[in-house]
Motif scaffolding. Structure first.
Motif, PDB file in Angstrom:
ATOM      1  N   ALA A 216      45.889 -28.959  27.875  1.00 41.53           N
ATOM      2  CA  ALA A 216      45.475 -27.947  26.905  1.00 41.53           C
ATOM      3  C   ALA A 216      46.321 -26.681  27.044  1.00 41.53           C
ATOM      4  CB  ALA A 216      43.997 -27.635  27.089  1.00 41.53           C
ATOM      5  N   GLU A 217      46.613 -26.278  28.276  1.00 41.31           N
ATOM      6  CA  GLU A 217      47.379 -25.044  28.475  1.00 41.31           C
ATOM      7  C   GLU A 217      48.793 -25.155  27.912  1.00 41.31           C
ATOM      8  OE1 GLU A 217      47.224 -23.407  32.435  1.00 41.31           O
ATOM      9  OE2 GLU A 217      45.148 -24.080  32.693  1.00 41.31           O
ATOM     10  N   LYS A 218      49.364 -26.364  27.904  1.00 39.28           N
ATOM     11  CA  LYS A 218      50.709 -26.531  27.358  1.00 39.28           C
ATOM     12  C   LYS A 218      50.755 -26.242  25.862  1.00 39.28           C
ATOM     13  CE  LYS A 218      52.250 -29.930  30.781  1.00 39.28           C
ATOM     14  NZ  LYS A 218      52.668 -31.336  31.016  1.00 39.28           N
ATOM     15  N   ARG A 219      49.616 -26.345  25.200  1.00 40.93           N
ATOM     16  CA  ARG A 219      49.570 -26.094  23.757  1.00 40.93           C
ATOM     17  C   ARG A 219      49.746 -24.613  23.430  1.00 40.93           C
ATOM     18  NH1 ARG A 219      49.942 -30.515  24.503  1.00 40.93           N
ATOM     19  NH2 ARG A 219      51.947 -29.923  23.639  1.00 40.93           N
ATOM     20  N   THR A 220      49.675 -23.728  24.420  1.00 39.94           N
ATOM     21  CA  THR A 220      49.773 -22.280  24.166  1.00 39.94           C
ATOM     22  C   THR A 220      51.169 -21.732  24.410  1.00 39.94           C
ATOM     23  OG1 THR A 220      49.183 -21.645  26.444  1.00 39.94           O
ATOM     24  CG2 THR A 220      47.364 -22.074  24.914  1.00 39.94           C
ATOM     25  N   ILE A 221      52.124 -22.583  24.792  1.00 39.43           N
ATOM     26  CA  ILE A 221      53.442 -22.088  25.203  1.00 39.43           C
ATOM     27  C   ILE A 221      54.126 -21.314  24.087  1.00 39.43           C
ATOM     28  CG2 ILE A 221      55.761 -22.828  25.855  1.00 39.43           C
ATOM     29  CD1 ILE A 221      54.517 -25.059  27.503  1.00 39.43           C
ATOM     30  N   THR A 222      54.024 -21.779  22.850  1.00 43.61           N
ATOM     31  CA  THR A 222      54.735 -21.108  21.754  1.00 43.61           C
ATOM     32  C   THR A 222      54.136 -19.740  21.427  1.00 43.61           C
ATOM     33  OG1 THR A 222      53.352 -22.291  20.151  1.00 43.61           O
ATOM     34  CG2 THR A 222      55.468 -23.283  20.739  1.00 43.61           C
ATOM     35  N   TRP A 223      52.949 -19.472  21.926  1.00 44.78           N
ATOM     36  CA  TRP A 223      52.319 -18.160  21.698  1.00 44.78           C
ATOM     37  C   TRP A 223      52.452 -17.271  22.933  1.00 44.78           C
ATOM     38  CZ3 TRP A 223      50.198 -16.261  17.218  1.00 44.78           C
ATOM     39  CH2 TRP A 223      50.018 -17.167  16.168  1.00 44.78           C
ATOM     40  N   ARG A 224      53.394 -17.547  23.785  1.00 48.63           N
ATOM     41  CA  ARG A 224      53.566 -16.760  25.001  1.00 48.63           C
ATOM     42  C   ARG A 224      53.718 -15.270  24.656  1.00 48.63           C
ATOM     43  NH1 ARG A 224      55.206 -18.716  29.771  1.00 48.63           N
ATOM     44  NH2 ARG A 224      56.117 -20.545  28.757  1.00 48.63           N
ATOM     45  N   GLY A 225      52.981 -14.446  25.393  1.00 50.04           N
ATOM     46  CA  GLY A 225      52.991 -13.009  25.147  1.00 50.04           C
ATOM     47  C   GLY A 225      51.874 -12.559  24.225  1.00 50.04           C
ATOM     48  N   ARG A 226      51.349 -13.463  23.398  1.00 50.92           N
ATOM     49  CA  ARG A 226      50.244 -13.123  22.500  1.00 50.92           C
ATOM     50  C   ARG A 226      49.042 -14.053  22.676  1.00 50.92           C
ATOM     51  NH1 ARG A 226      52.498 -13.298  16.655  1.00 50.92           N
ATOM     52  NH2 ARG A 226      53.726 -15.023  17.514  1.00 50.92           N
ATOM     53  N   ARG A 227      49.124 -14.968  23.616  1.00 50.88           N
ATOM     54  CA  ARG A 227      48.062 -15.945  23.816  1.00 50.88           C
ATOM     55  C   ARG A 227      46.986 -15.397  24.745  1.00 50.88           C
ATOM     56  NH1 ARG A 227      51.280 -20.124  27.889  1.00 50.88           N
ATOM     57  NH2 ARG A 227      51.815 -18.549  29.466  1.00 50.88           N
ATOM     58  N   LEU A 228      45.840 -16.099  24.762  1.00 52.01           N
ATOM     59  CA  LEU A 228      44.788 -15.831  25.737  1.00 52.01           C
ATOM     60  C   LEU A 228      44.167 -17.165  26.129  1.00 52.01           C
ATOM     61  CD1 LEU A 228      42.944 -14.010  27.409  1.00 52.01           C
ATOM     62  CD2 LEU A 228      41.420 -13.849  25.422  1.00 52.01           C
ATOM     63  N   ILE A 229      44.186 -17.433  27.432  1.00 51.79           N
ATOM     64  CA  ILE A 229      43.545 -18.629  27.990  1.00 51.79           C
ATOM     65  C   ILE A 229      42.355 -18.154  28.814  1.00 51.79           C
ATOM     66  CG2 ILE A 229      43.815 -20.635  29.473  1.00 51.79           C
ATOM     67  CD1 ILE A 229      46.832 -20.475  28.927  1.00 51.79           C
ATOM     68  N   LEU A 230      41.184 -18.648  28.463  1.00 48.20           N
ATOM     69  CA  LEU A 230      39.972 -18.287  29.199  1.00 48.20           C
ATOM     70  C   LEU A 230      39.386 -19.555  29.797  1.00 48.20           C
ATOM     71  CD1 LEU A 230      37.742 -16.368  30.088  1.00 48.20           C
ATOM     72  CD2 LEU A 230      36.677 -16.649  27.837  1.00 48.20           C
TER      73      LEU A 230
END
Length: 670
Positions: A216-230
């Motif tokens: 699941a965390e790999k799905r946020t790579i393209t939003w690096r700098g603007r993402r939030l993982i909780l």
């Protein structure tokens, strides 16, 4: 009809395009006017949003349905969540890790983050749960009602058929996906800006793929700098995902410091500060009468549940290393991953007496499951079984000076022995047995009377039922109960049942690795013969199904008690035997070897015999514990001693103070 909104006129001067016909321009008097109005969607996109913290947004827009306090969200009920949620949206923070106890409202806080993001940081979002049913329930009962009940979120719903399902919601400006740990496909091939991982310690392990949270965390790579993982969860073991993330991944770790309502001193609430009357040992009494209080670390004041709530409302998050308040640390150090620890006793929904109840329940039962429940569910810490292999010398160090077969006598006229019990391990050609004396009270001090081998049931009858055992003063003792393994050898079950059916003090035993209660009962009226036919048992029989993990863990704890301390597991003297002038090893050396055969495996939470050594005496001692449990020996008291009365603690008086609007919520408890 509603009054139309007045139009705001803006006049723009632009050069006349060369392609405009001159005749048309002359007809307009040399000036062309064009009137237009932005659509609602254009206005929504172009409107400049004022920054709004998640905690403030939640109080204005979140309506909670499924709660013991339904209605508009109130930060005052869970005050530790307000700064936590705001900290997650601090610039530069990309991951929040929350190690928490149940009933701390963290799941509701995560839904608040989802709603706040829909309005202030829109982008594709995914919420992942442990299983599909839980995911659908949360979507139906919590996420969708949040959008439907909020005036500001409701406008993002399209109303189109198919846009609102139990696994996906298509909003006007973003999509919310629902995932579960067992479905790899649900967590692949889509970019995600907001990722919420709920109860990650409950995710099943994948043998073919990476872990569900890693996928699941790999799905946020393209939003690096603007993402939030909780990610958040109640911890389980030390190598569990949430504890590893909290201790190894987090750049900053925060504890919640509360303010004493009496002296105002800031402090971390620890379990050691929870108090209850010394003579109150029954967990149900402590819970029913609400006997637990919290002792302030800086003044004599004690807090009941309402005072605890006031202390939490005056608290703040403090970083463990720097000692700085949450936002001061974020401003100074700019961590990208932040972790929070929330034990259950910070929650308005958890009474201090519930925490004490969980601890006393473990102390009373001795079950490892109860200890694990207390550590995980209340302390919000992992539980790791650390049990070293026992050594033969340590077992033999428990010998006293009594000869084999002698019972410990009274001390100052007060008897020490409540009853003699026996445990019998069944083998194909013989029996191993142990006869042990148990003392009075919950410490369960005990003494080995004798252990050995019997070749037949007639020998067992002689040793257990006919023999009279004496102490040094000549007082006589007989075995009160015996537990025998009914499943120890093929073909012996019928014989064991027949032997027990004729002896009311004998109990047939069947070991189970885990079950809901320490002992369960199975009435038997028939037993199979060698042909599989059923033979009636005269008078019937009650077979004991025993949780061996429970009793083996209890026995292992008893073997760690130093000789002479309350609850010592004594052995008789191990004098070497001499035959024909040659010294031989005493019987207790074999006993000690077999008592060290099994070890506890913390990964499987089970007792194992890794080297397949003989363990007959170990099993016999387990059955002696079962016999003592059945006789209720730990609840017996020596003759002449009455039960102590259980008193209620009298909390120190709290100084008078004026109650604010926030403090009035605490008075609901009183």
């Amino acid at each position: 009809m509603p009054t139309p909104r007045p139009l705001t006129r803006r006049e723009l001067s632009l050069p006349v395009p060369a392609w405009l016909p001159k005749a048309l321009l002359d007809r307009c008097g040399g000036t062309v006017y064009s009137l237009f109005r932005f659509s609602d969607a254009e206005r929504a996109v172009l409107r400049k949003r004022r920054p709004e913290a998640p905690s403030a947004w939640a109080e204005k827009n979140r309506i909670v349905r499924m709660s013991s306090i339904p209605g508009r969200w109130q930060n005052i009920i869970t005050p530790y969540l307000a700064p936590l949620l705001d900290g997650l949206r601090f610039p530069g923070v990309e991951m929040g890790i929350i190690c928490k106890g149940p009933q701390t409202a963290v799941t509701e806080g995560a839904i608040n983050i989802l709603g706040h993001s829909a309005e202030h940081a829109p982008g594709p979002a995914m919420v992942v749960y442990a299983d599909k049913d839980t995911a659908k329930d949360i979507m139906r009962d919590r996420i969708m009602p949040m959008f439907e009940d909020s005036r500001r979120l409701r406008r993002y719903l399209t109303g189109a058929v198919g846009d609102e399902s139990t696994i996906r919601v298509n909003l006007r400006h973003m999509v919310i996906f629902l995932g579960w740990a067992g479905s790899v496909a649900r967590m692949g091939s889509r970019p995600i800006r907001l990722l919420i991982l709920d109860e990650i310690d409950k995710y099943p392990e994948s043998r073919k793929e990476a872990s569900p949270e890693a996928l699941a965390e790999k799905r946020t790579i393209t939003w690096r700098g603007r993402r939030l993982i909780l990610k958040f969860s109640t911890p389980t073991v030390e190598n569990g995902p949430i504890w590893v993330a909290f201790t190894e991944e987090a750049h900053a770790r925060f504890d919640f410091h509360v303010a004493c309502p009496s002296c105002g001193a800031m402090q971390v609430m620890l379990f050691d500060g929870i108090r209850w009357p010394e003579d109150a040992r029954d967990p149900e009494v402590v819970l029913k009468d609400r006997l637990a209080v919290y002792q302030c670390a800086h003044c004599p004041a004690v807090w009941d549940d309402a005072d605890r709530d006031m202390a939490v409302r005056g608290g703040q998050w403090v970083e463990r290393g720097s000692g700085l308040e949450l936002f001061s640390h974020l401003e100074t150090h700019r961590p990208g991953k932040i972790g929070f620890h929330i034990p259950s006793w910070l929650s308005y929904f958890v009474s201090l007496s519930e925490v004490a109840h969980a601890f006393l329940k473990w102390k009373k039962s001795g079950r490892l499951k109860d200890l694990k429940d207390f550590m995980n569910q209340h302390k919000a810490e992992p539980w790791q079984e650390r049990r070293a292999e026992r050594q033969e010398d340590a077992i033999l160090a428990l010998c006293d000076d009594r000869p084999r077969g002698i019972v410990p006598g009274p001390v100052d006229g007060v008897p020490r022995v409540a009853a003699l019990v026996a445990g019998i391990d069944t083998q194909a050609a013989y029996f191993r047995y142990v006869i042990r004396a148990y003392g009075f009270g919950e410490t369960e001090e005990s003494w080995l009377i004798q252990a050995g081998t019997a070749q037949a049931f007639s020998a067992l009858d002689e040793l257990i039922w006919k023999n009279v055992y004496r102490d040094a003063q000549g007082n006589e003792y007989r075995v009160k109960a015996a537990v025998i393994d009914a499943m120890g050898a093929p073909g012996r079950t019928k014989q064991v049942y027949a032997w027990c059916a004729k002896r009311p003090q004998a109990m047939a035993y069947q070991g189970k690795q885990n079950q809901a209660t320490p002992i369960a009962y199975s009435p038997l009226e028939f037993f199979p013969d060698v042909r599989g036919s059923k033979i009636k048992i005269p008078g019937g029989l009650l077979r004991r199904r025993v949780d061996t993990t429970f009793f083996k863990s209890d026995l292992a704890e008893k073997l760690t008690i130093a000789p002479g301390d309350p609850g010592t597991f004594w052995l008789h003297s191990d004098v070497a035997q001499r035959r024909n002038g040659v010294e031989h090893e005493g019987l207790l050396l074999d006993y000690a070897r077999e008592m060290c055969a099994e070890v506890f495996n913390p990964e499987t939470l089970a007792w194992e015999n890794p080297k397949q050594k003989p363990n007959h005496f170990w099993d016999c001692e387990i059955m002696c514990l079962v016999a003592a449990w059945e006789l209720g020996l730990r609840h017996r008291r020596p003759p002449g001693k009455d039960k102590q009365a259980i008193g209620k603690a009298t909390p120190a008086p709290m100084p008078a103070r004026n109650l604010s609007a926030g403090e009035r919520l605490a008075l609901r408890r009183r």
